[in-house]
Design a protein around this motif. Sequence first.
Motif, PDB file in Angstrom:
ATOM      1  N   PHE A 160      15.902  39.103  38.311  1.00 52.05           N
ATOM      2  CA  PHE A 160      16.698  40.280  38.654  1.00 52.05           C
ATOM      3  C   PHE A 160      18.165  39.984  38.388  1.00 52.05           C
ATOM      4  CE2 PHE A 160      12.920  41.095  41.098  1.00 52.05           C
ATOM      5  CZ  PHE A 160      12.828  42.477  41.195  1.00 52.05           C
ATOM      6  N   LYS A 161      18.860  40.924  37.741  1.00 57.15           N
ATOM      7  CA  LYS A 161      20.312  40.783  37.570  1.00 57.15           C
ATOM      8  C   LYS A 161      21.006  41.594  38.664  1.00 57.15           C
ATOM      9  CE  LYS A 161      20.958  39.217  33.048  1.00 57.15           C
ATOM     10  NZ  LYS A 161      20.133  39.621  31.903  1.00 57.15           N
ATOM     11  N   MET A 162      22.115  41.063  39.158  1.00 61.09           N
ATOM     12  CA  MET A 162      22.934  41.793  40.118  1.00 61.09           C
ATOM     13  C   MET A 162      24.093  42.376  39.332  1.00 61.09           C
ATOM     14  SD  MET A 162      22.743  38.831  43.030  1.00 61.09           S
ATOM     15  CE  MET A 162      23.924  39.508  44.187  1.00 61.09           C
ATOM     16  N   ILE A 163      24.121  43.697  39.248  1.00 60.92           N
ATOM     17  CA  ILE A 163      25.106  44.339  38.375  1.00 60.92           C
ATOM     18  C   ILE A 163      26.139  45.087  39.212  1.00 60.92           C
ATOM     19  CG2 ILE A 163      25.400  46.093  36.561  1.00 60.92           C
ATOM     20  CD1 ILE A 163      22.360  45.333  35.894  1.00 60.92           C
ATOM     21  N   LYS A 164      27.402  44.838  38.883  1.00 60.72           N
ATOM     22  CA  LYS A 164      28.466  45.534  39.598  1.00 60.72           C
ATOM     23  C   LYS A 164      28.756  46.855  38.890  1.00 60.72           C
ATOM     24  CE  LYS A 164      31.324  43.144  42.039  1.00 60.72           C
ATOM     25  NZ  LYS A 164      32.418  42.250  42.443  1.00 60.72           N
ATOM     26  N   LYS A 165      28.614  47.958  39.626  1.00 57.07           N
ATOM     27  CA  LYS A 165      28.878  49.267  39.021  1.00 57.07           C
ATOM     28  C   LYS A 165      30.388  49.540  39.013  1.00 57.07           C
ATOM     29  CE  LYS A 165      25.971  51.716  41.569  1.00 57.07           C
ATOM     30  NZ  LYS A 165      25.016  52.696  42.065  1.00 57.07           N
ATOM     31  N   ASP A 166      30.784  50.628  38.335  1.00 56.27           N
ATOM     32  CA  ASP A 166      32.212  50.955  38.218  1.00 56.27           C
ATOM     33  C   ASP A 166      32.867  51.122  39.592  1.00 56.27           C
ATOM     34  OD1 ASP A 166      31.988  50.790  35.531  1.00 56.27           O
ATOM     35  OD2 ASP A 166      31.797  52.965  35.194  1.00 56.27           O
ATOM     36  N   ASP A 167      32.118  51.652  40.564  1.00 53.63           N
ATOM     37  CA  ASP A 167      32.702  51.867  41.891  1.00 53.63           C
ATOM     38  C   ASP A 167      32.704  50.603  42.752  1.00 53.63           C
ATOM     39  OD1 ASP A 167      30.047  51.567  42.496  1.00 53.63           O
ATOM     40  OD2 ASP A 167      29.798  53.526  43.458  1.00 53.63           O
ATOM     41  N   GLY A 168      32.311  49.469  42.144  1.00 55.46           N
ATOM     42  CA  GLY A 168      32.369  48.195  42.884  1.00 55.46           C
ATOM     43  C   GLY A 168      31.095  47.853  43.616  1.00 55.46           C
ATOM     44  N   THR A 169      30.163  48.804  43.737  1.00 48.70           N
ATOM     45  CA  THR A 169      28.925  48.506  44.459  1.00 48.70           C
ATOM     46  C   THR A 169      27.983  47.689  43.574  1.00 48.70           C
ATOM     47  OG1 THR A 169      27.879  50.557  43.754  1.00 48.70           O
ATOM     48  CG2 THR A 169      29.053  50.603  45.848  1.00 48.70           C
ATOM     49  N   LEU A 170      27.122  46.935  44.225  1.00 48.18           N
ATOM     50  CA  LEU A 170      26.157  46.098  43.510  1.00 48.18           C
ATOM     51  C   LEU A 170      24.834  46.827  43.370  1.00 48.18           C
ATOM     52  CD1 LEU A 170      26.269  42.434  44.861  1.00 48.18           C
ATOM     53  CD2 LEU A 170      26.889  43.242  42.590  1.00 48.18           C
ATOM     54  N   THR A 171      24.204  46.643  42.231  1.00 54.03           N
ATOM     55  CA  THR A 171      22.867  47.180  42.073  1.00 54.03           C
ATOM     56  C   THR A 171      22.012  46.130  41.370  1.00 54.03           C
ATOM     57  OG1 THR A 171      21.580  48.866  40.946  1.00 54.03           O
ATOM     58  CG2 THR A 171      23.777  48.492  40.111  1.00 54.03           C
ATOM     59  N   PHE A 172      20.704  46.329  41.365  1.00 55.83           N
ATOM     60  CA  PHE A 172      19.794  45.290  40.874  1.00 55.83           C
ATOM     61  C   PHE A 172      18.932  45.818  39.750  1.00 55.83           C
ATOM     62  CE2 PHE A 172      20.736  44.875  45.338  1.00 55.83           C
ATOM     63  CZ  PHE A 172      21.291  43.613  45.379  1.00 55.83           C
ATOM     64  N   LYS A 173      18.719  44.965  38.757  1.00 55.69           N
ATOM     65  CA  LYS A 173      17.917  45.398  37.614  1.00 55.69           C
ATOM     66  C   LYS A 173      16.968  44.271  37.218  1.00 55.69           C
ATOM     67  CE  LYS A 173      18.681  48.007  33.374  1.00 55.69           C
ATOM     68  NZ  LYS A 173      17.798  47.362  32.446  1.00 55.69           N
ATOM     69  N   ALA A 174      15.675  44.590  37.185  1.00 57.90           N
ATOM     70  CA  ALA A 174      14.689  43.575  36.801  1.00 57.90           C
ATOM     71  C   ALA A 174      14.719  43.388  35.294  1.00 57.90           C
ATOM     72  CB  ALA A 174      13.305  44.008  37.255  1.00 57.90           C
ATOM     73  N   ALA A 175      14.491  42.152  34.849  1.00 57.30           N
ATOM     74  CA  ALA A 175      14.393  41.884  33.409  1.00 57.30           C
ATOM     75  C   ALA A 175      13.185  42.659  32.868  1.00 57.30           C
ATOM     76  CB  ALA A 175      14.217  40.396  33.180  1.00 57.30           C
ATOM     77  N   PRO A 176      13.249  43.082  31.602  1.00 63.35           N
ATOM     78  CA  PRO A 176      12.170  43.912  31.060  1.00 63.35           C
ATOM     79  C   PRO A 176      10.797  43.240  31.132  1.00 63.35           C
ATOM     80  CG  PRO A 176      13.900  43.512  29.406  1.00 63.35           C
ATOM     81  CD  PRO A 176      14.343  42.853  30.663  1.00 63.35           C
ATOM     82  N   GLU A 177      10.761  41.931  30.991  1.00 65.54           N
ATOM     83  CA  GLU A 177       9.457  41.266  31.029  1.00 65.54           C
ATOM     84  C   GLU A 177       9.428  40.116  32.010  1.00 65.54           C
ATOM     85  OE1 GLU A 177       7.139  40.289  27.556  1.00 65.54           O
ATOM     86  OE2 GLU A 177       8.489  41.557  26.367  1.00 65.54           O
ATOM     87  N   ASP A 178       8.302  39.992  32.723  1.00 65.51           N
ATOM     88  CA  ASP A 178       8.111  38.851  33.608  1.00 65.51           C
ATOM     89  C   ASP A 178       7.722  37.634  32.773  1.00 65.51           C
ATOM     90  OD1 ASP A 178       8.550  40.620  35.665  1.00 65.51           O
ATOM     91  OD2 ASP A 178       6.414  40.981  36.013  1.00 65.51           O
ATOM     92  N   PHE A 179       7.845  36.446  33.365  1.00 64.20           N
ATOM     93  CA  PHE A 179       7.380  35.232  32.694  1.00 64.20           C
ATOM     94  C   PHE A 179       5.852  35.301  32.584  1.00 64.20           C
ATOM     95  CE2 PHE A 179      10.906  31.813  33.469  1.00 64.20           C
ATOM     96  CZ  PHE A 179      11.854  32.700  33.016  1.00 64.20           C
ATOM     97  N   PRO A 180       5.269  34.586  31.619  1.00 56.45           N
ATOM     98  CA  PRO A 180       3.805  34.593  31.520  1.00 56.45           C
ATOM     99  C   PRO A 180       3.154  33.868  32.704  1.00 56.45           C
ATOM    100  CG  PRO A 180       4.769  33.089  29.900  1.00 56.45           C
ATOM    101  CD  PRO A 180       5.907  33.810  30.540  1.00 56.45           C
ATOM    102  N   GLN A 181       1.910  34.236  33.007  1.00 54.64           N
ATOM    103  CA  GLN A 181       1.145  33.561  34.075  1.00 54.64           C
ATOM    104  C   GLN A 181       0.651  32.232  33.544  1.00 54.64           C
ATOM    105  OE1 GLN A 181      -2.102  36.161  35.009  1.00 54.64           O
ATOM    106  NE2 GLN A 181      -0.853  37.496  36.300  1.00 54.64           N
ATOM    107  N   LYS A 182       0.954  31.153  34.245  1.00 51.36           N
ATOM    108  CA  LYS A 182       0.522  29.841  33.748  1.00 51.36           C
ATOM    109  C   LYS A 182      -0.145  28.995  34.828  1.00 51.36           C
ATOM    110  CE  LYS A 182       2.331  29.812  29.470  1.00 51.36           C
ATOM    111  NZ  LYS A 182       1.571  29.655  28.249  1.00 51.36           N
ATOM    112  N   HIS A 183       0.223  29.235  36.095  1.00 54.90           N
ATOM    113  CA  HIS A 183      -0.308  28.371  37.154  1.00 54.90           C
ATOM    114  C   HIS A 183      -1.752  28.740  37.501  1.00 54.90           C
ATOM    115  CE1 HIS A 183       3.113  25.854  38.240  1.00 54.90           C
ATOM    116  NE2 HIS A 183       3.885  26.893  37.945  1.00 54.90           N
TER     117      HIS A 183
END
Length: 441
Positions: A160-183
């Motif tokens: 997840f990225k923590m993105i600062k919007k123009d008004d100074g508030t923080l918002t969250f955005k998940a990366a488009p793809e998750d890591f592959p399942q390996k465990h």
Amino acid sequence: MEVAALVALTLLLGALVGLVALAVGRRKEEIREEAEQAAEFAAEASVVKGTAPKKQKQEKQRSRKDKATQHTFSHPLLASSLKAHSGNVTCLDFSSNGKYLASCADDRTVRIWSTKDFLDREHKCLRANVDLDDATLVRFSPDSRAFITWLANGDAIRIFKMIKKDDGTLTFKAAPEDFPQKHKAPILNIGIAETGKFIMSASVDTSILIWDLKGEVLASINTNQINNSYAAVSPCGRFVASCGFTPDVKVWEVCFGKGGEFKEVARAFDLKGHSAGVHSFAFSNDSHRMVTVSKDGTWKLWNTNVEYKKQQDPYLLKTVPCVSSEGSLTALSPDGRVVAISDGCNLAMYNAASGKLEEEMHGVHSGAINDLRFDVNGRFLVCSGDKAIRVFHNAPGYRAAISDMQDMLKKAQNEAMKQRLQQQIHDAQSALDTVLAAPVD
Ligand SMILES: *[C@@H]1O[C@H](CO)[C@@H](O)[C@H](O)[C@H]1NC(C)=O
Ligand SMILES: *[C@@H]1O[C@H](CO)[C@@H](O)[C@H](O)[C@H]1NC(C)=O
Ligand SMILES: *[C@@H]1O[C@H](CO)[C@@H](O)[C@H](O)[C@H]1NC(C)=O
């Protein structure tokens, strides 16, 4: 909370490393940062306001019901209880800039708390939704502008990225793809190296995976410890360590070339001395000390500041009897002065140098403590084990710092130095008294 007391306490922990002179010059920067953070956390207020009236009513009813069944706990060192999750909290992490605490729970959210208001009545937090899944683990990126999570259903890492919007508030955005399942077995822990060079994931079988930040596996480690109970990346970002059914703790170095390309995972050193399996371990913030807690009924403190490439072995500093059980966790304060050990829903704090048991907290949560850590300044110890997060004053840390200053006072040569130390000891003691006298709801 009295600002003067807070400042004095912060200075106390910094006093021994010469932060005092810097403190005054820092004020302006601090004011700017505070304003920035207030803006970031303004978002939650608008989220709450925007909630539909019907839902609010439902939530109120639910929260009334929750209250009735809520676990009650009080202790003189309890600074606050952070409540916002509607499910059990499973993991906690502080950002390395010291501003945030992240928590995740089985309520499909990750919460980001402002560490600045731990001592206030209200505790602001921001909510990141984990769509159609629960995050069971959360770790901040080194720049404090992203976090990684382990997904309960997805069985994979999501960034997840923590993105600062123009008004100074923080918002969250998940990366488009998750890591592959390996465990192939349930996950134990994840981590990101402070160098930003790799991500680690470890499962209860004997496997640890080293990933690049894009989700490619760089290396796979077989710990050969029958099964693993804990694994982590060292705060310096050089090492990965694991413990489990065997009595040793194994430490590897994740090596990169001059150009930053991954080279290899090399065995670095082992901590050998326990006579039974090791439940967990922790590092001091410079990775020069480690603490381990074992089934053999002791915790051990180690000096790991060694040149293992020159065949130097880490050495044992202290062995102290303690109560522990399956799932026991440990934390070491950043300055290495305090050791915390969990045993089910109980917590103990020790002076690391003397081994003295300083504080005991019983029934901290309704369930077993599942995460335990000190904040980056060593002012607080936090833990989880039900829906609430408990924040404790690190009083043993303050006492140890005061006693170190008293030792310095005995050795001090000139009068000015003596007076300064005396003043600092006095201020620190009265600040500690004030903090401990403050009532907590
Ligand atoms: C680890 O292995 C030992 C021995 O096989 C077993 O007794 C123990 O229950 C295992 N622990 C976990 C967490 O799987
Ligand atoms: C949350 O934790 C409590 C205490 O351990 C437990 O009784 C409860 O079943 C848990 N709830 C969920 C949804 O797992
Ligand atoms: C570790 O913590 C101490 C005490 O809080 C602090 O003075 C020091 O700068 C920290 N070191 C690192 C490498 O973060």
